[in-house]
Motif scaffolding. Structure first.
Motif, short mmCIF file in Angstrom:
data_model
loop_
_atom_site.label_atom_id
_atom_site.label_comp_id
_atom_site.label_asym_id
_atom_site.label_seq_id
_atom_site.Cartn_x
_atom_site.Cartn_y
_atom_site.Cartn_z
N ILE A 120 0.78 -1.17 0.11
CA ILE A 120 0.20 -0.08 0.02
C ILE A 120 0.83 1.31 -0.38
N LYS A 121 2.03 1.22 0.91
CA LYS A 121 2.85 2.28 0.98
C LYS A 121 3.55 2.64 -0.70
N ALA A 122 3.75 1.63 -1.21
CA ALA A 122 4.45 1.68 -2.64
C ALA A 122 3.65 1.95 -3.50
N GLU A 142 0.42 7.95 -9.18
CA GLU A 142 -0.70 8.61 -9.46
C GLU A 142 -2.06 7.82 -10.00
N GLY A 143 -3.18 7.96 -9.28
CA GLY A 143 -4.45 7.41 -9.84
C GLY A 143 -4.83 6.06 -9.10
N ASN A 144 -4.07 5.35 -8.30
CA ASN A 144 -4.14 4.19 -7.40
C ASN A 144 -5.08 4.34 -6.50
N SER A 145 -6.26 3.35 -6.30
CA SER A 145 -7.27 3.65 -5.15
C SER A 145 -7.13 1.85 -4.66
N LYS A 192 -3.54 3.74 7.37
CA LYS A 192 -4.52 4.61 6.81
C LYS A 192 -4.10 6.17 6.74
N LYS A 193 -3.58 6.52 7.68
CA LYS A 193 -3.04 7.86 8.06
C LYS A 193 -2.41 8.23 6.84
N GLU A 194 -1.47 7.52 6.38
CA GLU A 194 -0.53 7.62 5.34
C GLU A 194 -1.11 7.93 4.21
N LEU A 195 -2.11 7.20 4.00
CA LEU A 195 -3.23 7.25 2.74
C LEU A 195 -3.86 8.46 2.91
N LYS A 219 -1.68 11.59 1.97
CA LYS A 219 -1.44 11.72 0.59
C LYS A 219 -2.66 11.64 -0.31
N ASN A 220 -3.90 11.94 0.39
CA ASN A 220 -5.01 12.03 -0.49
C ASN A 220 -5.40 10.75 -1.38
#
Ligand code: CP
Length: 306
Positions: free
Chosen positions: A171-173, A178-181, A197-200, A203-204
């Motif tokens: 998930i981090k990587a 751009e554009g991955n969800s 989750k906080k990292e996500l 990074k929006n």
């Protein structure tokens, strides 16, 4: 410049540095013979304080296929750790013998500690429920090779997202492209840790959480299955209750896109039915092979071999 560096967290390397590794891995794949002696005279130490099939043997075969040699242990009881030797002293000693080390340890942060005292590059081969950066290199190379891109993908991560270190690194990587969800599929007891989750959020990056695989499988480009990590449970009863939360079978796959790919870091227990192995979308054994090639490329880069 990757020469002499450690790999503890996948974020230690920039996306440009990851590309360098993938480019070299692809060169190796297309002409392995040319690389068969490039690590002649080099020694890899595999320090495995926890069981492993793929990671240890892929590192060892990677070094041997490059013409180098391997020392190490696969059971901490056979090393002086059992007499109370610290990680710091162990790595300083190993650094007198070997040129590079791969370490797996049940304690989060142990390879990081080793890297702080090490005279040679240290690679984190999995630390507790924390990170597994070289599995992520394998995952990324597999995605790039099979999907043809690492951008704009809908990635479903399913299973034990709490203890599954491969998912945390993935998930981090993938959130750097751009554009991955992400669709995070787990029972409530095995939800992804808040720090991921906080990292996500920071990074929006778009993500959602659900416990229902059937409801979301049709929207995914990648389904990353994981096993429930028995060894990290505090009691057998909880493990038994949760271990078969998800079983990917033909019925579920019939709802998925024609070009969705199924990945799994392996070992598999029950979470992917064997009937799926024949489905062309099942890519987990290809992923194993990419894992060896990417570790060949990684070691060449850290050793500064052109
Ligand atoms: N994927 C992985 O880490 O497998 P092993 O535990 O067998 O090394």
């Amino acid at each position: 410049m990757l020469k002499g560096r450690h790999l503890i967290d996948i974020m230690d390397f920039s996306t440009e540095e990851l590309d360098e590794i993938f480019e070299l891995a692809n060169e190796i794949i297309s002409g392995e013979e040319k690389f068969s002696q490039v690590c002649r005279g080099k020694l890899l130490a595999t320090l495995f304080y926890e069981p492993s099939t793929r990671t240890r043997l892929s590192f060892e075969s990677a070094m041997m296929r490059l013409g180098g040699k391997v020392i190490g242990f696969s059971d901490a009881r056979s090393s002086s750790v059992s007499k109370g030797e610290s990680i710091a002293d162990t790595i300083r000693v190993i650094g007198c013998y070997a040129d590079i080390a791969a370490m797996r340890h049940p304690k989060e942060g142990a390879p990081k500690i080793a890297s702080m005292y090490s005279p040679i590059p240290v690679i984190n081969a999995g630390d507790g429920g924390h990170q597994h950066p070289t599995q992520t290199l394998a995952d990324l190379l597999t995605i790039k090779s099979i999907k043809g891109t690492m951008f704009n993908l809908k990635i479903g991560c399913c299973g034990d997202l709490k203890f599954g270190r491969t998912v945390h690194s993935l998930i981090k990587a993938m959130s750097r492209y751009e554009g991955n969800s992400f669709t995070l599929i787990s029972p409530k007891e095995l939800k992804i840790p808040d720090y991921v989750k906080k990292e996500l959020d920071n990074k929006n990056v778009e993500y959602s959480e659900t416990s229902n695989l059937e409801n979301v499988i049709d929207s995914l480009d990648i389904l990353y299955m994981t096993r429930v990590q028995k060894e990290r449970f505090f009691n057998e009863e909880d493990y038994v209750r949760l271990k078969d939360s998800y079983i990917l079978d033909r019925e579920k796959m019939s709802r998925a896109k024609e070009d969705m790919i199924v990945l799994h870091p392996l070992p598999r227990v029950n979470e992917i039915s064997y009937e799926i192995d024949r489905d062309p979308r099942a890519c987990y054994f290809k992923q194993v092979k990419y894992g060896m090639y990417v570790r060949m490329a990684l070691m060449m880069k850290l050793l500064g071999i052109q």
